[in-house]
Write an enzyme that holds these catalytic residues in place. Structure first.
Site, mmCIF file in Angstrom:
data_model
loop_
_atom_site.group_PDB
_atom_site.id
_atom_site.type_symbol
_atom_site.label_atom_id
_atom_site.label_comp_id
_atom_site.label_asym_id
_atom_site.label_seq_id
_atom_site.Cartn_x
_atom_site.Cartn_y
_atom_site.Cartn_z
ATOM 1 N N TYR A 158 0.828 -1.204 0.000
ATOM 2 C CA TYR A 158 0.000 0.000 0.000
ATOM 3 C C TYR A 158 0.862 1.254 0.000
ATOM 4 C CZ TYR A 158 -3.845 3.097 1.489
ATOM 5 O OH TYR A 158 -4.793 4.092 1.575
ATOM 6 N N SER B 56 1.510 -7.729 1.826
ATOM 7 C CA SER B 56 0.600 -6.738 2.394
ATOM 8 C C SER B 56 -0.523 -6.435 1.401
ATOM 9 C CB SER B 56 1.378 -5.482 2.797
ATOM 10 O OG SER B 56 0.583 -4.629 3.597
ATOM 11 N N GLN B 57 -0.633 -5.209 0.899
ATOM 12 C CA GLN B 57 -1.609 -4.959 -0.159
ATOM 13 C C GLN B 57 -1.355 -5.905 -1.330
ATOM 14 O OE1 GLN B 57 -3.045 -0.943 -2.143
ATOM 15 N NE2 GLN B 57 -1.099 -1.551 -3.050
ATOM 16 N N ASP C 115 2.015 -8.555 14.280
ATOM 17 C CA ASP C 115 1.657 -7.578 13.249
ATOM 18 C C ASP C 115 0.492 -6.707 13.723
ATOM 19 O OD1 ASP C 115 1.072 -6.183 10.932
ATOM 20 O OD2 ASP C 115 1.205 -7.944 9.623
ATOM 21 N N HIS D 88 4.851 -6.515 10.858
ATOM 22 C CA HIS D 88 4.397 -6.418 9.464
ATOM 23 C C HIS D 88 5.591 -6.576 8.535
ATOM 24 C CE1 HIS D 88 1.330 -5.737 6.560
ATOM 25 N NE2 HIS D 88 1.936 -4.703 6.026
#
Length: 340
Positions: A107, A195-196, A284, A313
């Site tokens: 992101y 992630s994204q 996370d 994360h």
């Protein structure tokens, strides 16, 4: 479809900070999906609409200093609007029997340079690294949304799933698979991201046909309500900010979460048929580990997960080795099935 056992790599540590559920609970955590009744027809209509739009691929070679590697800037038309930029990296002579790959970024955090693809390129695999609309200088978002949002993309168009930002992004990712197939002349494709990017890999695997496998690290955009409630950093907080500033009485909460349900990877999971390797950091606070396990436990096909207790994360460097082994095992299985 048969589901294979799902081993979890775990090294226990007395220094681990427990953020979410204990691992023993996470392994069995399978909350109810939040799908709307028209969930599958919603995406089927978008796939049908997509056939109206040509890709219009444009390719420009870069001067690149590594012998044997060709690097190209490519552009293709996104879903409905916007021109999507990507970087296509290929060996001068791709392997005859190798797949192609598409990699998605995090992101607002695209640091993917051509060398990141070399782990695949050295195996004869061409790679397309896609830039998400609006989050990159060369992939501006040309869509007009019915509402603004708090500093980011999470609530753009959130009152209408048809116009929601990630509904468009998911279809851009769908189109990126067609783009790499046209560029590489390979039908077999696998997807990867963190992630994204992990969420986009899952979405692409759910919506596209014949995906070889998916590698999704610390996935975002899944199990929305719990993720918004638990996360204390990162883009889920944009949704909290929306309610705090724009709707403190939560009068639009039902509509917001209904829209988000269409792009929730936990809801997408049961549409994924290819093998999947997930990862989760048990500390996370951006993408809570329970959201990754909620996604994982709804996957219907072959799947594995790696859980890292001391990681937030992020994933450790050894996880790249785990992904390479996962790819290798699937390619070997494919070779066995193709033998006469």
């Amino acid at each position: 479809m048969r589901t294979v056992p799902a081993p979890v790599f775990l090294e226990r540590s007395g220094e681990m900070n427990l953020f979410d559920m204990p691992l023993e609970e996470l392994q069995h955590y399978k909350p109810a999906q939040t799908r709307q009744d028209d969930f599958e027809s919603f995406w089927k209509k978008r796939i049908e609409e997509n056939s109206q739009y040509p890709l219009n691929i444009e390719v420009m070679e870069r001067v690149y200093p590594v012998p044997g590697v060709r690097v190209y800037d490519i552009y293709f038309d996104g879903f409905r609007n916007s021109r999507i930029h990507g970087v296509y990296v290929t060996p001068e002579t791709p392997g005859a029997d190798t797949p192609a790959a598409v990699i998605f970024h995090g992101y607002n955090w695209n640091t993917l340079q051509p060398h990141y693809s070399f782990k695949h390129v050295i195996q004869g695999i061409p790679v397309l690294m896609v830039e998400v609309r609006g989050q990159n200088l060369l992939s501006p978002d040309r869509n007009h949304y019915g509402n603004g949002g708090p500093g980011g993309w999470m609530t753009l168009g959130v009152m209408d799933p048809d116009q929601y930002y990630y509904s468009l992004v998911y279809m851009d990712c769908f189109r990126s698979i067609d783009a790499v197939r046209e560029l590489s002349r390979k039908r077999s494709v696998f997807v990867e991201g963190g992630s994204q990017g992990g969420a986009l890999a899952i979405a692409a695997a759910a919506l596209q046909d014949d995906i070889l496998l998916a590698l999704a690290d610390i996935p975002f955009l899944t199990h929305f309500k719990r993720s918004v409630e638990l996360s204390s950093d990162g883009p889920y907080q944009e949704i909290s900010h929306y309610f705090k500033v724009h709707d403190p009485l939560h009068q639009t909460e039902e509509q917001v979460y209904q829209t988000l349900s269409y792009v929730d990877c936990m809801n997408m999971a049961s549409m994924v048929e290819c093998p999947v390797l997930l990862s989760a950091g048990l500390e996370d606070i951006v993408c809570p580990p329970s959201s990754a396990f909620a996604l994982f436990n709804h996957l219907g096909g072959p799947k594995e997960i790696r859980a890292y207790p001391e990681y937030a994360h992020e994933v450790p460097a050894v996880h790249e080795e785990e992904k390479l082994k996962f790819i290798s095992s699937r390619l070997k299985n494919r070779e066995k099935r193709c033998r006469p």
